[in-house]
Design an enzyme around this catalytic site. Sequence first.
Site, PDB file in Angstrom:
ATOM      1  N   SER A 142       1.242  -1.329   0.211  1.00  0.00           N
ATOM      2  CA  SER A 142      -0.034  -0.329   0.348  1.00  0.00           C
ATOM      3  C   SER A 142       1.296   1.284  -0.149  1.00  0.00           C
ATOM      4  CB  SER A 142      -0.874  -0.147   1.079  1.00  0.00           C
ATOM      5  OG  SER A 142      -1.087   1.138   1.436  1.00  0.00           O
ATOM      6  N   TYR A 155      -1.778  -1.597  10.728  1.00  0.00           N
ATOM      7  CA  TYR A 155      -1.665  -1.680   8.304  1.00  0.00           C
ATOM      8  C   TYR A 155      -0.567  -0.829   8.890  1.00  0.00           C
ATOM      9  CZ  TYR A 155      -3.729  -1.575   4.198  1.00  0.00           C
ATOM     10  OH  TYR A 155      -4.096  -1.661   2.622  1.00  0.00           O
TER      11      TYR A 155
END
Length: 260
Positions: A142, A155
């Site tokens: 990401s 995350y």
Amino acid sequence: MRLKNKVAIVTGAASGIGKEIALVYAKEGAKVAIADLNLDQAKEAAEEIKSKGGDAMAVAMNVTNEEEVDNGVDEVAKHFGGVDVMVSNAGIQIISPVDQLAFSDWKKLIAIQLDGAFLTTRAALKHMYASGKGGSIIYMGSVHSKEASKLKAPYVTAKHGLIGLCKVVAKEGAAHNVRANVICPGFVRTPLVDKQIPEQAKELGITEEQVIKNVMLKDTVDGEFTTTDDVAQTALFFASFESNALTGQSLIVSHGWFME
Ligand code: NAD
């Protein structure tokens, strides 16, 4: 066709980004295994591919479960005759400030993203090394593999960690012609993102529209979301690039949100 007769396993492919990668790979001639926690939805995705003339199978797999990953990958290798591409894509998001984050939520997210990446890598490498043909391991990172945002501690931590794993696999895999790379997408409208818009609005005390405009897309060059197809085309590029010239890399696909 850029993946003719290649065998690809995509985890988390019953939905969102993973599903689009599976569809694009199948269109390019790959035999695709849809590995997901949600078997019913995985079967639907496999049927969709077959209805378009592709070859696909669904596999029930919780990527945090060692036995399910090992057995699932072996089952695919047996059914399709090997494993050439592993896309470690399954993931979740949990929105919370660090001081209020439950330890159980921290462990849950880290397990899906990092234990899952390790277990699927190990299971795929066994077949890639044994075949002598090598292969391609692709991690779904990401922009949060490179940059932090508030409310996303586990995350951001896990996505940074994937880059470390990728680099080690690139170094160890080279002798076996196995490449490893990370895709780093910006925000993509999938169920994972749709769920966090109202959650972020609540935590930050702003409207959902403000979350989209002023948080998610604020630093992009054009205020646009990245699409599932943008990410799938990048996954196709990595899967079909057959030399060790492109390994140990992470590629950002984010409308310029993060540049390096
Ligand atoms: P999604 O929610 O649409 O799909 C995730 C899929 O993973 C679902 O089918 C779900 O059943 C599956 N899954 C969840 N836990 C699992 C487990 N333990 N074992 C097996 N399967 C499991 O989400 P998405 O947006 O398509 O996300 C896919 C990946 O892309 C994730 O790793 C996510 O972090 C990453 N990503 C997403 C975005 C985005 O903006 N959507 C941006 C960057 C990275």
